[in-house]
Write an enzyme that holds these catalytic residues in place. Structure first.
Site, PDB file in Angstrom:
ATOM      1  N   TYR A   6       0.843  -1.208   0.000  1.00 45.09           N
ATOM      2  CA  TYR A   6       0.000   0.000   0.000  1.00 45.09           C
ATOM      3  C   TYR A   6       0.875   1.253   0.000  1.00 45.09           C
ATOM      4  O   TYR A   6       0.909   1.991  -0.960  1.00 45.09           O
ATOM      5  CB  TYR A   6      -0.951  -0.028   1.195  1.00 45.09           C
ATOM      6  CG  TYR A   6      -1.998   1.067   1.131  1.00 45.09           C
ATOM      7  CD1 TYR A   6      -3.100   0.940   0.305  1.00 45.09           C
ATOM      8  CD2 TYR A   6      -1.880   2.231   1.898  1.00 45.09           C
ATOM      9  CE1 TYR A   6      -4.069   1.929   0.230  1.00 45.09           C
ATOM     10  CE2 TYR A   6      -2.837   3.230   1.832  1.00 45.09           C
ATOM     11  CZ  TYR A   6      -3.927   3.079   1.000  1.00 45.09           C
ATOM     12  OH  TYR A   6      -4.882   4.063   0.926  1.00 45.09           O
ATOM     13  N   SER A  86      -6.686   0.833  -4.622  1.00 49.30           N
ATOM     14  CA  SER A  86      -6.754   2.249  -4.271  1.00 49.30           C
ATOM     15  C   SER A  86      -5.355   2.865  -4.395  1.00 49.30           C
ATOM     16  O   SER A  86      -4.775   2.861  -5.476  1.00 49.30           O
ATOM     17  CB  SER A  86      -7.348   2.404  -2.863  1.00 49.30           C
ATOM     18  OG  SER A  86      -7.754   3.723  -2.629  1.00 49.30           O
ATOM     19  N   ASP A 169     -18.036   4.278  -7.492  1.00 53.15           N
ATOM     20  CA  ASP A 169     -16.900   4.665  -6.661  1.00 53.15           C
ATOM     21  C   ASP A 169     -16.795   6.189  -6.584  1.00 53.15           C
ATOM     22  O   ASP A 169     -16.574   6.862  -7.592  1.00 53.15           O
ATOM     23  CB  ASP A 169     -15.617   4.086  -7.252  1.00 53.15           C
ATOM     24  CG  ASP A 169     -14.448   4.113  -6.288  1.00 53.15           C
ATOM     25  OD1 ASP A 169     -14.447   4.944  -5.370  1.00 53.15           O
ATOM     26  OD2 ASP A 169     -13.531   3.293  -6.456  1.00 53.15           O
ATOM     27  N   HIS A 204     -16.444   2.052  -3.564  1.00 49.25           N
ATOM     28  CA  HIS A 204     -14.996   1.848  -3.474  1.00 49.25           C
ATOM     29  C   HIS A 204     -14.623   0.543  -2.785  1.00 49.25           C
ATOM     30  O   HIS A 204     -13.682  -0.128  -3.201  1.00 49.25           O
ATOM     31  CB  HIS A 204     -14.377   3.024  -2.721  1.00 49.25           C
ATOM     32  CG  HIS A 204     -12.876   3.057  -2.767  1.00 49.25           C
ATOM     33  ND1 HIS A 204     -12.171   3.333  -3.916  1.00 49.25           N
ATOM     34  CD2 HIS A 204     -11.939   2.846  -1.803  1.00 49.25           C
ATOM     35  CE1 HIS A 204     -10.863   3.299  -3.666  1.00 49.25           C
ATOM     36  NE2 HIS A 204     -10.699   2.993  -2.387  1.00 49.25           N
TER      37      HIS A 204
END
Length: 237
Positions: A6, A86, A169, A204
């Site tokens: 991430y 994301s 989203d 999302h």
């Protein structure tokens, strides 16, 4: 090997139960989660070292993690897959455009990929403190230096890519995945597919359990098919 990460917003990626990881490992795969600058695992300095003008450090850390998997014998050349969602989708987009030959396949979910226009939709304006703004000339140069959409180059052999987006989203607009899919399909000279999975009626993250299972199963099956990982008790994909 399946590598993910991430590396943003100071988020700490602590170990926890993940059924999709269990499925991958039970099939005989190796799973690795890279601790990247931009996250919060080592405090705020670690976060700042991978944000704004320093964002490239996050991508360099991810590439180094992939190199380590190969050097340590956890993975074989041509059998490393990457996946992220994301901000992690941005990470995967950067990985496959900066070093496309390093990965056999990539799954890029609800991603940010056009960093010149991320401020123009969804929650984009709230992320300026993390990434910077194209309205600032110096920050614009940084954003364009790694923006995955802008780094797609005709004739390059890109790995197999699955881009997953949701039409509801409000965080990362599906325009990112759609544009990137079109750009990669036009540009790549590789043999692997470039596909778009557009899910309707969801946003999302949150969705029904049945939809979670479908998403995870399709993403893992896509990656397994590209790296030659057999389903438990089944034939090779």
């Amino acid at each position: 090997a399946l590598l993910t990460g991430y590396g943003g917003f100071g988020q700490i990626m602590s170990p926890r139960y993940r059924p999709q990881v269990l499925a991958w490992v039970r099939a005989g795969g190796v799973f690795a989660w890279a601790g990247l600058r931009g996250g919060g695992e080592e405090g705020e300095e670690w976060h700042l070292a991978g944000s704004g003008a320093n964002k490239q450090n996050t991508f360099d850390d991810f590439a180094a993690a992939s190199d380590h998997l190969l050097a340590a014998g956890w993975a074989a050349p041509g059998r490393v897959a990457v996946m992220g969602s994301s901000n992690g989708g941005l990470l995967v987009g950067a990985a496959l455009t900066q070093e496309p030959g390093k990965y056999a396949a990539a799954v890029c979910r609800v991603p940010l990929l056009d960093m010149a226009r991320f401020e123009s939709s969804g929650l984009g304006p709230s992320w300026v403190p993390e990434y910077g703004s194209v309205r600032d000339p110096a920050q614009a140069r940084t954003l364009l230096s790694y923006s995955p959409y802008h780094r797609v180059t005709p004739g390059v052999s890109y790995p197999a890519v699955l881009l997953a987006a949701s039409d509801g989203d409000t965080r990362t607009d599906p325009l990112h995945a759609r544009k990137m899919c079109a750009a990669l399909q036009h540009a790549t000279s590789g043999a692997g597919p470039v596909l778009l999975r557009l899910e309707r009626g969801v946003g999302h993250g949150a969705r029904a359990v049945s939809r979670v299972v479908a998403l995870e199963a399709e993403c893992l099956a896509f990656l397994a098919g590209q790296v030659g990982l057999r389903a438990p008790g089944g034939a090779a994909p």
